[in-house]
Design a protein around this motif. Structure first.
Motif, PDB file in Angstrom:
ATOM      1  N   LEU A  31       0.830  -1.203   0.000  1.00 19.37           N
ATOM      2  CA  LEU A  31       0.000   0.000   0.000  1.00 19.37           C
ATOM      3  C   LEU A  31       0.862   1.250   0.000  1.00 19.37           C
ATOM      4  CD1 LEU A  31      -2.966  -0.607   2.465  1.00 19.37           C
ATOM      5  CD2 LEU A  31      -3.016  -0.513  -0.005  1.00 19.37           C
ATOM      6  N   SER A  32       0.440   2.260  -0.704  1.00 22.49           N
ATOM      7  CA  SER A  32       1.157   3.527  -0.702  1.00 22.49           C
ATOM      8  C   SER A  32       1.174   4.099   0.705  1.00 22.49           C
ATOM      9  CB  SER A  32       0.478   4.521  -1.648  1.00 22.49           C
ATOM     10  OG  SER A  32       0.976   5.818  -1.417  1.00 22.49           O
ATOM     11  N   ARG A  58      -6.500  -2.456  15.272  1.00 24.24           N
ATOM     12  CA  ARG A  58      -6.510  -1.542  16.423  1.00 24.24           C
ATOM     13  C   ARG A  58      -5.610  -0.328  16.207  1.00 24.24           C
ATOM     14  NH1 ARG A  58      -6.026  -6.392  19.848  1.00 24.24           N
ATOM     15  NH2 ARG A  58      -3.805  -5.912  19.990  1.00 24.24           N
ATOM     16  N   SER A  59      -4.698  -0.408  15.249  1.00 22.84           N
ATOM     17  CA  SER A  59      -3.692   0.645  15.075  1.00 22.84           C
ATOM     18  C   SER A  59      -3.634   1.125  13.631  1.00 22.84           C
ATOM     19  CB  SER A  59      -2.319   0.118  15.515  1.00 22.84           C
ATOM     20  OG  SER A  59      -2.356  -0.489  16.777  1.00 22.84           O
ATOM     21  N   LEU A  60      -4.788   1.420  13.059  1.00 23.62           N
ATOM     22  CA  LEU A  60      -4.846   1.795  11.643  1.00 23.62           C
ATOM     23  C   LEU A  60      -3.983   3.013  11.316  1.00 23.62           C
ATOM     24  CD1 LEU A  60      -8.651   1.259  10.910  1.00 23.62           C
ATOM     25  CD2 LEU A  60      -6.739  -0.163  10.140  1.00 23.62           C
ATOM     26  N   SER A  61      -3.933   3.985  12.208  1.00 25.84           N
ATOM     27  CA  SER A  61      -3.154   5.195  11.937  1.00 25.84           C
ATOM     28  C   SER A  61      -1.654   4.910  11.908  1.00 25.84           C
ATOM     29  CB  SER A  61      -3.452   6.267  12.993  1.00 25.84           C
ATOM     30  OG  SER A  61      -3.073   5.829  14.287  1.00 25.84           O
ATOM     31  N   VAL A  62      -1.240   3.865  12.632  1.00 22.13           N
ATOM     32  CA  VAL A  62       0.188   3.522  12.696  1.00 22.13           C
ATOM     33  C   VAL A  62       0.616   2.687  11.492  1.00 22.13           C
ATOM     34  CG1 VAL A  62       2.007   2.524  14.156  1.00 22.13           C
ATOM     35  CG2 VAL A  62      -0.027   3.508  15.205  1.00 22.13           C
ATOM     36  N   MET A  63      -0.321   1.981  10.880  1.00 22.11           N
ATOM     37  CA  MET A  63       0.032   1.042   9.816  1.00 22.11           C
ATOM     38  C   MET A  63       0.636   1.727   8.602  1.00 22.11           C
ATOM     39  SD  MET A  63      -0.482  -1.663  11.340  1.00 22.11           S
ATOM     40  CE  MET A  63       0.128  -2.664   9.989  1.00 22.11           C
ATOM     41  N   LYS A  64       0.296   2.990   8.404  1.00 14.28           N
ATOM     42  CA  LYS A  64       0.904   3.744   7.313  1.00 14.28           C
ATOM     43  C   LYS A  64       2.423   3.745   7.452  1.00 14.28           C
ATOM     44  CE  LYS A  64       1.255   8.524   5.676  1.00 14.28           C
ATOM     45  NZ  LYS A  64       0.673   9.872   5.760  1.00 14.28           N
ATOM     46  N   TYR A  65       2.900   3.815   8.699  1.00  9.84           N
ATOM     47  CA  TYR A  65       4.333   3.886   8.953  1.00  9.84           C
ATOM     48  C   TYR A  65       4.972   2.504   8.972  1.00  9.84           C
ATOM     49  CZ  TYR A  65       2.741   8.516   9.644  1.00  9.84           C
ATOM     50  OH  TYR A  65       2.142   9.729   9.405  1.00  9.84           O
ATOM     51  N   VAL A  66       4.152   1.481   9.166  1.00  6.50           N
ATOM     52  CA  VAL A  66       4.645   0.116   8.984  1.00  6.50           C
ATOM     53  C   VAL A  66       4.909  -0.121   7.495  1.00  6.50           C
ATOM     54  CG1 VAL A  66       4.111  -2.344   9.230  1.00  6.50           C
ATOM     55  CG2 VAL A  66       3.462  -0.741  11.039  1.00  6.50           C
ATOM     56  N   SER A  67       4.014   0.404   6.639  1.00  6.35           N
ATOM     57  CA  SER A  67       4.214   0.259   5.197  1.00  6.35           C
ATOM     58  C   SER A  67       5.468   1.015   4.749  1.00  6.35           C
ATOM     59  CB  SER A  67       2.985   0.741   4.426  1.00  6.35           C
ATOM     60  OG  SER A  67       2.793   2.138   4.569  1.00  6.35           O
ATOM     61  N   GLU A  68       5.751   2.152   5.395  1.00  5.94           N
ATOM     62  CA  GLU A  68       6.992   2.870   5.095  1.00  5.94           C
ATOM     63  C   GLU A  68       8.198   2.055   5.541  1.00  5.94           C
ATOM     64  OE1 GLU A  68       7.026   6.805   6.669  1.00  5.94           O
ATOM     65  OE2 GLU A  68       5.525   7.566   5.265  1.00  5.94           O
ATOM     66  N   ALA A  69       8.046   1.349   6.655  1.00  6.81           N
ATOM     67  CA  ALA A  69       9.138   0.509   7.160  1.00  6.81           C
ATOM     68  C   ALA A  69       9.471  -0.617   6.184  1.00  6.81           C
ATOM     69  CB  ALA A  69       8.767  -0.073   8.529  1.00  6.81           C
ATOM     70  N   VAL A  70       8.463  -1.120   5.478  1.00  6.32           N
ATOM     71  CA  VAL A  70       8.691  -2.162   4.473  1.00  6.32           C
ATOM     72  C   VAL A  70       9.637  -1.645   3.396  1.00  6.32           C
ATOM     73  CG1 VAL A  70       7.619  -3.512   2.623  1.00  6.32           C
ATOM     74  CG2 VAL A  70       6.509  -3.356   4.864  1.00  6.32           C
ATOM     75  N   GLU A  71       9.357  -0.454   2.886  1.00  9.66           N
ATOM     76  CA  GLU A  71      10.212   0.124   1.840  1.00  9.66           C
ATOM     77  C   GLU A  71      11.602   0.431   2.379  1.00  9.66           C
ATOM     78  OE1 GLU A  71       9.297   0.108  -1.286  1.00  9.66           O
ATOM     79  OE2 GLU A  71       7.486  -0.845  -0.499  1.00  9.66           O
TER      80      GLU A  71
END
Length: 355
Positions: A31-32, A58-71
């Motif tokens: 995800l972008s 439970r942590s939808l707002s944090v998942m954006k930064y998990v996706s950044e961690a993947v990259e």
């Protein structure tokens, strides 16, 4: 015949179970980082497993930064090991990894530690710059400063929250695997948990103290100091050094179902070291069963020795050198206001690749 059938079935179930509980399948997230996560995004397609589904919802707002961690993980892995026979290319297969990352190899150890570190780093950074409502600046550090006129102040990076979330998210699969009775799976879980923590420790260890002067006319009578994350490249470089000095371990059972890992050759390891249970495959030749892509066709440097050289990269098979025409930007100039205009120029370069 019936016993053989039951044994085969059990082994098959265990293999499937192990695959489903592979702890870094979430590196499949595509995800972008600019998109907002919905509960429906917390699905198998992104490699989540076990408790990670609940953590995601439970942590939808944090998942954006998990996706950044993947990259971050993929970029730094390839950058750090670009001159090695294993150059992180199999990570792109997530969530269906090759066998080199399904086993307890040093490559698996590096990947787990780097991914865990990236989550801690990305979430910590998001806290400190105010992108997450669930966290903010870090607490005032307890460590003493070098000078009595220096004071803790400003907004220190909230490493505590970042590490806590990384531990909860990246360790979730391994903790579930620990509840099983299959010794191999338990040993792998212990290894992965250790390397996850080593990754988070690397982020903590690379934090820097930044101080700013205060006083009349810049006299610097006092200094306000706060803790900041270093570049993630510094964290990855530290983990690569630990990858190069990996500690090989073996599984040991003490008492009833008490599993532990001990050094293979008596060399003690610390919580900051990376550990591996299994030897790495031979990355020189392509082997789907072992999970290697081989080095045929890889670029190398015939004028150097050591890592990245043709002698090392090509594993004695030799190399061939040829000319290649590339296109690059040239004759760039600044246009007022406000962009840079460049021409496209063709350039011929010399390239060597392994046979």
């Amino acid at each position: 015949m019936e016993i053989l059938f039951r044994t085969t079935t059990i082994l098959l179930i265990l293999c499937v179970f192990a695959q489903k509980l592979h702890g870094i399948r979430w590196l499949a997230i595509k995800l972008s980082s600019e998109e907002y996560w919905n509960r429906t995004d917390c699905s198998k397609v992104h490699g989540f497993a076990g408790e990670q589904y609940k953590i995601c919802r439970r942590s939808l707002s944090v998942m954006k930064y998990v996706s950044e961690a993947v990259e971050m993980s993929k970029t730094e892995c390839k950058s750090q090991l670009k001159n090695r026979r294993w150059n992180c290319s199999t990570i792109a297969k997530a969530p269906s990894f090759y066998n080199d990352l399904k086993r307890g190899t040093k490559e698996s150890a590096f990947t787990y530690s780097l991914a865990s570190a990236a989550v801690a780093y990305s979430v910590t950074q998001a806290c400190s710059i105010g992108r997450l409502e669930v966290c903010g600046c870090g607490r005032t550090p307890k460590m003493k400063l070098e000078n009595k006129n220096w004071l803790w102040g400003g907004c220190s990076d909230n490493i505590a929250y970042g590490v806590r979330f990384s531990k909860k998210f990246t360790d979730a699969v391994e903790k579930k695997r620990m509840k099983g009775q299959e010794p191999t799976a338990t040993s792998r879980a212990l290894m992965n948990l250790h390397n996850n923590e080593a990754g988070r420790s690397a982020v903590r260890d690379k934090m820097a103290v930044v101080c700013r002067c205060h006083g009349v006319s810049g006299s610097c009578q006092t200094k306000t100091c706060f803790r900041r994350l270093s570049d993630f490249k510094d964290v990855a470089t530290l983990l690569k050094k630990k990858y190069d000095t990996i500690i090989n371990v073996v599984s040991q059972t003490k008492g009833r179902n008490k599993h532990m890992l001990r050094p293979r050759r008596g060399k003690r390891y610390t919580p900051r070291d990376l550990i591996a249970l299994d030897p790495s495959p031979n990355y020189c030749r392509k082997s789907e069963s072992r999970g290697t892509l081989g080095t045929s066709g890889r670029e190398c440097n015939p004028e150097t020795t050591g890592k990245g050289s043709c002698a090392y990269m090509c594993c004695g098979r030799g190399h061939h050198t040829f000319k290649r025409e590339i296109e690059e930007r040239c004759e760039c100039r600044y246009i007022w206001c406000c962009y840079v205009k460049c021409k496209k120029c063709k350039k011929t370069i010399t390239v060597s690749t392994c046979n």
